[in-house]
Design a protein around this motif. Sequence first.
Motif, mmCIF file in Angstrom:
data_model
loop_
_atom_site.group_PDB
_atom_site.id
_atom_site.type_symbol
_atom_site.label_atom_id
_atom_site.label_comp_id
_atom_site.label_asym_id
_atom_site.label_seq_id
_atom_site.Cartn_x
_atom_site.Cartn_y
_atom_site.Cartn_z
ATOM 1 N N THR A 26 70.188 19.025 4.151
ATOM 2 C CA THR A 26 70.828 17.716 4.161
ATOM 3 C C THR A 26 71.771 17.528 5.350
ATOM 4 O O THR A 26 72.066 16.391 5.735
ATOM 5 N N GLY A 27 72.220 18.621 5.943
ATOM 6 C CA GLY A 27 73.080 18.523 7.119
ATOM 7 C C GLY A 27 72.371 17.970 8.332
ATOM 8 O O GLY A 27 73.011 17.614 9.334
ATOM 9 N N GLN A 28 71.049 17.885 8.268
ATOM 10 C CA GLN A 28 70.253 17.346 9.373
ATOM 11 C C GLN A 28 69.761 15.929 9.081
ATOM 12 O O GLN A 28 68.792 15.460 9.693
ATOM 13 N N ALA A 29 70.409 15.235 8.164
ATOM 14 C CA ALA A 29 70.008 13.864 7.834
ATOM 15 C C ALA A 29 70.132 12.955 9.057
ATOM 16 O O ALA A 29 71.011 13.126 9.888
ATOM 17 N N ARG A 30 69.202 12.004 9.142
ATOM 18 C CA ARG A 30 69.174 11.011 10.217
ATOM 19 C C ARG A 30 68.974 11.628 11.601
ATOM 20 O O ARG A 30 69.370 11.051 12.616
ATOM 21 N N SER A 31 68.372 12.804 11.625
ATOM 22 C CA SER A 31 68.027 13.406 12.918
ATOM 23 C C SER A 31 66.707 12.824 13.403
ATOM 24 O O SER A 31 66.030 12.076 12.691
ATOM 25 N N ASN A 32 66.325 13.197 14.614
ATOM 26 C CA ASN A 32 65.113 12.623 15.185
ATOM 27 C C ASN A 32 64.130 13.727 15.574
ATOM 28 O O ASN A 32 63.382 14.226 14.748
ATOM 29 N N GLY A 33 64.135 14.155 16.838
ATOM 30 C CA GLY A 33 63.143 15.124 17.294
ATOM 31 C C GLY A 33 63.349 16.503 16.699
ATOM 32 O O GLY A 33 64.455 16.906 16.354
ATOM 33 N N VAL A 34 62.240 17.261 16.607
ATOM 34 C CA VAL A 34 62.287 18.633 16.101
ATOM 35 C C VAL A 34 61.242 19.456 16.855
ATOM 36 O O VAL A 34 60.152 18.980 17.153
ATOM 37 N N ALA A 35 61.621 20.687 17.212
ATOM 38 C CA ALA A 35 60.720 21.566 17.964
ATOM 39 C C ALA A 35 60.936 22.999 17.507
ATOM 40 O O ALA A 35 62.067 23.417 17.248
ATOM 41 N N ALA A 36 59.852 23.765 17.408
ATOM 42 C CA ALA A 36 59.919 25.153 16.960
ATOM 43 C C ALA A 36 59.854 26.096 18.149
ATOM 44 O O ALA A 36 59.106 25.877 19.110
ATOM 45 N N HIS A 37 60.629 27.186 18.079
ATOM 46 C CA HIS A 37 60.591 28.226 19.106
ATOM 47 C C HIS A 37 59.326 29.067 18.916
ATOM 48 O O HIS A 37 58.905 29.305 17.777
ATOM 49 N N PRO A 38 58.711 29.551 19.988
ATOM 50 C CA PRO A 38 57.484 30.343 19.858
ATOM 51 C C PRO A 38 57.643 31.613 19.032
ATOM 52 O O PRO A 38 56.659 32.117 18.494
ATOM 53 N N ASP A 39 58.882 32.147 18.918
ATOM 54 C CA ASP A 39 59.055 33.368 18.136
ATOM 55 C C ASP A 39 59.085 33.121 16.634
ATOM 56 O O ASP A 39 59.093 34.065 15.831
ATOM 57 N N GLY A 40 59.099 31.835 16.229
ATOM 58 C CA GLY A 40 59.068 31.501 14.822
ATOM 59 C C GLY A 40 60.377 31.673 14.093
ATOM 60 O O GLY A 40 60.469 31.397 12.893
ATOM 61 N N ARG A 41 61.428 32.105 14.773
ATOM 62 C CA ARG A 41 62.705 32.370 14.113
ATOM 63 C C ARG A 41 63.694 31.215 14.208
ATOM 64 O O ARG A 41 64.705 31.210 13.506
ATOM 65 N N ARG A 42 63.405 30.239 15.077
ATOM 66 C CA ARG A 42 64.338 29.149 15.306
ATOM 67 C C ARG A 42 63.609 27.816 15.376
ATOM 68 O O ARG A 42 62.496 27.737 15.887
ATOM 69 N N VAL A 43 64.292 26.796 14.876
ATOM 70 C CA VAL A 43 63.820 25.427 15.020
ATOM 71 C C VAL A 43 64.979 24.607 15.570
ATOM 72 O O VAL A 43 66.141 24.795 15.167
ATOM 73 N N TYR A 44 64.670 23.705 16.497
ATOM 74 C CA TYR A 44 65.696 22.882 17.140
ATOM 75 C C TYR A 44 65.570 21.443 16.658
ATOM 76 O O TYR A 44 64.471 20.886 16.652
ATOM 77 N N VAL A 45 66.698 20.854 16.273
ATOM 78 C CA VAL A 45 66.713 19.501 15.712
ATOM 79 C C VAL A 45 67.691 18.636 16.510
ATOM 80 O O VAL A 45 68.856 19.016 16.694
ATOM 81 N N THR A 103 61.771 15.832 10.115
ATOM 82 C CA THR A 103 63.077 15.171 10.074
ATOM 83 C C THR A 103 62.962 13.907 9.229
ATOM 84 O O THR A 103 62.060 13.094 9.431
ATOM 85 N N CYS A 104 63.897 13.761 8.289
ATOM 86 C CA CYS A 104 63.878 12.643 7.348
ATOM 87 C C CYS A 104 65.255 12.007 7.275
ATOM 88 O O CYS A 104 66.246 12.588 7.734
ATOM 89 N N ALA A 105 65.319 10.842 6.672
ATOM 90 C CA ALA A 105 66.595 10.138 6.562
ATOM 91 C C ALA A 105 67.611 10.925 5.752
ATOM 92 O O ALA A 105 68.817 10.825 5.984
ATOM 93 N N ASP A 106 67.132 11.742 4.807
ATOM 94 C CA ASP A 106 68.051 12.501 3.954
ATOM 95 C C ASP A 106 68.104 13.988 4.293
ATOM 96 O O ASP A 106 68.668 14.775 3.536
ATOM 97 N N GLY A 107 67.534 14.400 5.415
ATOM 98 C CA GLY A 107 67.624 15.797 5.821
ATOM 99 C C GLY A 107 66.343 16.307 6.447
ATOM 100 O O GLY A 107 65.364 15.568 6.598
ATOM 101 N N LEU A 108 66.344 17.595 6.816
ATOM 102 C CA LEU A 108 65.161 18.242 7.366
ATOM 103 C C LEU A 108 64.361 18.846 6.220
ATOM 104 O O LEU A 108 64.843 19.734 5.507
ATOM 105 N N SER A 109 63.129 18.358 6.023
ATOM 106 C CA SER A 109 62.260 18.907 4.988
ATOM 107 C C SER A 109 61.488 20.100 5.541
ATOM 108 O O SER A 109 60.912 20.013 6.631
ATOM 109 N N VAL A 110 61.494 21.182 4.781
ATOM 110 C CA VAL A 110 60.755 22.390 5.145
ATOM 111 C C VAL A 110 59.582 22.497 4.168
ATOM 112 O O VAL A 110 59.776 22.747 2.975
#
Length: 358
Positions: A221-240, A201-208
């Motif tokens: 860029t829609g995730q700019a200024r977000s904070n915590g991030v966590a990945a689902h064990p199935d690898g198909r989803r990330v939560y921001v 998570t970055c000031a200008d978006g979520l970097s992959v």
Amino acid sequence: MAPPTVAPRGRRLPEALSGTRPYAKSRIAENETTHKKDFPHGTAGTNFPGIQDNAPKTGPTTGTHLYAAGIVSNTISVVDAATHKLVASLDAGINPFGITRTPDGRKLYISNSGASNVSVLDTTLGRIVSTVTVGLYPHGVAASPGGRYVYVANTGPDGPGGLRTVSVIDTGTDKIAATWQTGAAPRCITPGPDGRTLYVTCADGLSVVDTGSGDTRATLTGQARSNGVAAHPDGRRVYVANTAQNTLSVIDTHSHRTGARIPVGRSPWQAAVSPDGSQVYVTCANDDTLTVIDTGRNRVLVTVRVHHIPTGITAVGDTIWVATNTSSTVDAIDAKTLQITGSTPLGLATEPSGLAVA
């Protein structure tokens, strides 16, 4: 309660420090704080800072324990996972913020946001054995699934001159193996379960980030200024955690699109996924709650009341551990009943942040 942050005369306050969030305080503005001078006759019997001062200074070398980074106390609090008792307080670097463990639990890596380095804690010895210099004001830290590397988000100051890097530590040598470019002011970080991708998570978006090359595959860029991030064990989803929008984004890892934005409590700060992937937990700092979400339906199941200003979180086994910043406690929540089963006081103004169980 922390006082409002005020810019020194003649200096413009950076955007990150000038927000209206109550109790907000930047690592940039913090200095070592112990307040021992307030207790000339010793701290025995006091809640601040006596609890930390009176705890043993070497950690246990057997058993399972929770480790909590204390931003203001400059300590790592060690809590017995079974009894919820504080069993040690280890001197750390300045303003320790994030903490992660290797898969075998033998090493912990703690980002010291006020010292621009990472402490290495050997759990078999119960003490910090070395430090690794990284970029300015490191915050988020995460180990690769195999444990070969630890990734550190070098946040730097907000605004012009801020950093755009992630340091990669080789856990075999505890030396810097690489430095990768990311978005502006990277803050929180998690790898995908296959270890091939890093989400920052970055000031200008979520970097992959591709962990093979270190290149950025995409910036959301829609995730700019977000904070915590966590990945689902199935690898198909990330939560921001969208702190300013009071939502949790569900990101499809293949399309890099936002599949849902789930309303949660005020100022969602960090997120953790249950080991079986059935639930995601979000600390909501400005209403003292933990939001529990069903990952199958993307719906809120329940809201759990915790102590004041919950921030850090980890979910291990049958327990959800929550660090409450202003109350300076670690709250333990049963993952089945979603009831608090214990709360460990760490001493006022410890201000715990990152958590890890080893």
